[in-house]
Design a protein around this motif. Structure first.
Motif, mmCIF file in Angstrom:
data_model
loop_
_atom_site.group_PDB
_atom_site.id
_atom_site.type_symbol
_atom_site.label_atom_id
_atom_site.label_comp_id
_atom_site.label_asym_id
_atom_site.label_seq_id
_atom_site.Cartn_x
_atom_site.Cartn_y
_atom_site.Cartn_z
ATOM 1 N N ALA A 3 0.831 -1.206 0.000
ATOM 2 C CA ALA A 3 0.000 0.000 0.000
ATOM 3 C C ALA A 3 0.863 1.252 0.000
ATOM 4 N N LEU A 4 1.943 1.226 0.767
ATOM 5 C CA LEU A 4 2.848 2.371 0.808
ATOM 6 C C LEU A 4 3.512 2.587 -0.549
ATOM 7 N N ALA A 29 8.021 -1.616 13.949
ATOM 8 C CA ALA A 29 8.146 -1.759 12.500
ATOM 9 C C ALA A 29 9.360 -2.625 12.179
ATOM 10 N N SER A 30 9.299 -3.354 11.080
ATOM 11 C CA SER A 30 10.435 -4.179 10.681
ATOM 12 C C SER A 30 11.535 -3.312 10.079
ATOM 13 N N GLN A 31 12.764 -3.795 10.159
ATOM 14 C CA GLN A 31 13.887 -3.067 9.572
ATOM 15 C C GLN A 31 13.685 -2.895 8.073
ATOM 16 N N HIS A 32 13.213 -3.947 7.404
ATOM 17 C CA HIS A 32 13.004 -3.878 5.953
ATOM 18 C C HIS A 32 11.991 -2.792 5.597
ATOM 19 N N TYR A 33 10.913 -2.720 6.370
ATOM 20 C CA TYR A 33 9.868 -1.718 6.096
ATOM 21 C C TYR A 33 10.439 -0.305 6.228
ATOM 22 N N ILE A 34 11.193 -0.057 7.291
ATOM 23 C CA ILE A 34 11.727 1.288 7.522
ATOM 24 C C ILE A 34 12.799 1.638 6.494
ATOM 25 N N ASP A 35 13.618 0.677 6.127
ATOM 26 C CA ASP A 35 14.615 0.940 5.081
ATOM 27 C C ASP A 35 13.931 1.319 3.767
ATOM 28 N N LEU A 38 10.885 2.557 3.472
ATOM 29 C CA LEU A 38 10.238 3.861 3.676
ATOM 30 C C LEU A 38 11.240 4.992 3.486
ATOM 31 N N ARG A 39 12.430 4.803 4.008
ATOM 32 C CA ARG A 39 13.460 5.824 3.833
ATOM 33 C C ARG A 39 13.804 5.998 2.352
ATOM 34 N N ALA A 55 10.096 13.644 -0.459
ATOM 35 C CA ALA A 55 9.240 13.795 0.721
ATOM 36 C C ALA A 55 10.084 13.624 1.978
ATOM 37 N N LEU A 56 9.603 14.160 3.080
ATOM 38 C CA LEU A 56 10.320 14.055 4.341
ATOM 39 C C LEU A 56 9.870 12.820 5.115
ATOM 40 N N LEU A 57 10.810 12.187 5.782
ATOM 41 C CA LEU A 57 10.501 11.093 6.697
ATOM 42 C C LEU A 57 10.392 11.690 8.091
ATOM 43 N N ALA A 58 9.183 11.653 8.650
ATOM 44 C CA ALA A 58 8.923 12.231 9.968
ATOM 45 C C ALA A 58 8.618 11.115 10.955
#
Length: 417
Positions: free
Chosen positions: A198-199, A227-233, A235-236, A244-247
């Protein structure tokens, strides 16, 4: 209507627990106080989060990790004003700091050195360059949205369903809640938790219109699932690729790691929001980010006008600075280890439990029943079943908390293996 002409308060929770009925039946002062409260406060309370049916007890005083209500019942406080009291109640050094500073003036129409000192401490602690202060986590998120939109020139902010970011209308759940204009969701996109597809699809479609993606890395209202490491990586990567900014909302999670929970993921957010523990028990909020992003708030040439009569209050920031200096890496490690021990004891006892560090989430069958059962057994929890530890606690307290929870009803137990 006033006085005797006012309709009697109607309990809309007829299913309240036996523990709650029994406890309030025995109470004295809290019944009288609540009867007064419903005549002047909607539902008898200012903070909906503190309400538990048929009505909550009222705090009389607290010291260390214990709180006593006006009926004389004492509990170990695992609510800690919703995670904000990292050093518990009425800590001697924090009280002394607040008193000393208040004697010199509680607020000024001038800046004070305390905001400089707090910003320097947070910079050195987190590596985040610039800071700006306000009075609550809600205000911090409002300021964060404004900063992201001013810097990017874009309107849309993406957030995640179920995460709690305060009472700012753009972050209230559920979508379409009473009192929220439909137009709000023209500039806020709400995605499911941890749904990477979805993201990715959303960023592929509107990424060039997104000012920021706001995420709580371990959302308290969404079950304390990190959150999983993979998801955050990913997202970054997506935010950077789309400008876009990561907040990251660190209002609660800032307690979990020195410099913020985002350090555990090895990422550098573009903006963070903080509050809770940085105030030393007083109202506080703040955002941090690079100078280039926060420059919009500069009174010299910034485009954003943002005041706040009590923002950067000297009593708050001086006391908060003392609290933060004492909550160093060793104190964090100790409290997190105590949280691990608590979860292990509960899991060994069959309780469905999860969490990270000093924050623990119980699974509840019925929120009111579970709350009253724990309260009657000597533990003050949040109504959602979250337990938050504080530095005055010892291993003995952890055992007492675990025993009380294990005795309590309406706590979900795992099936016996």
């Amino acid at each position: 209507m006033k006085g005797p002409d006012r309709p009697a308060f109607t309990n809309r929770h007829p299913e309240i627990s036996t523990a709650g009925k029994e406890f309030t039946r025995m109470s004295r002062d809290s019944d009288t106080t609540f009867a007064r409260a419903v005549n002047v406060l909607p539902g008898g309370t200012t903070r909906m989060t503190t309400f538990v049916a048929p009505h909550p007890p009222y705090a009389a005083f607290g010291k260390g990790c214990e709180v006593t209500d006006t009926d004389g019942h004492t509990t170990i406080d695992c609510n800690n004003n919703y995670t904000s009291l990292i050093h518990g109640h009425a800590d001697d050094r924090l009280v002394e700091t607040a008193y000393r500073v208040a004697q010199r003036g509680t607020a000024f129409g001038l800046p004070t050195p305390y905001e400089v000192e707090m910003a320097e401490h947070l910079r050195d602690r987190s590596g985040i360059e610039h800071w700006r202060f306000c009075n609550s986590g809600t205000e911090a998120v409002m300021m964060l949205f404004r900063a992201a939109r001013a810097y990017t020139g874009r309107d849309i902010v993406i957030r995640f369903d179920g995460s709690y970011h305060g009472t700012y209308e753009s972050v209230v759940n559920p979508v379409g809640a009473a009192g929220i204009p439909k137009s709000t969701y023209e500039s806020v996109v709400v995605l499911p938790q941890r749904d990477l597809a979805a993201l990715e699809n959303t960023m592929a479609t509107i990424g060039d219109r997104v000012a920021a993606v706001l995420i709580d890395l371990v959302p308290s209202r969404a079950g304390l699932h990190p959150a999983s490491q993979h998801y955050i990586d990913r997202l970054r990567e997506l935010t950077s690729a789309n400008g876009a900014l990561l907040a990251v909302d660190e209002v609660i999670s800032f307690r979990l790691a020195y410099g913020g929970f985002h350090k555990q993921y090895g990422i550098t957010p573009d903006l963070v929001s903080v509050a809770k523990i940085i105030g030393g028990g007083y109202p506080v909020g703040g955002i941090g980010g690079p100078a280039a992003i926060l420059e919009s708030f500069s009174p010299l040439d910034g485009a954003v006008v943002w005041g706040g009569t009590y923002s950067a209050n000297p009593v708050t920031l001086a006391t908060g600075l003392e609290a933060m200096r004492r909550y160093d890496a060793d104190a964090i490690a100790r409290l997190n280890a105590m949280g691990d021990r608590l979860r292990q004891r509960l899991a060994d006892g069959g309780v469905s439990v999860r969490g990270v560090g000093s924050l623990t989430q119980l699974t509840l069958e019925d929120a009111d029943s579970a709350w009253w059962s724990m309260y009657s057994n000597g533990v003050l929890a949040s109504r959602t079943g979250m337990l938050s530890l504080s530095t005055p606690m010892t291993d003995t307290h952890i055992d007492t908390i675990a025993d009380a929870v294990l005795r309590s009803q309406a706590i979900v137990r795992e099936p016996a293996r």
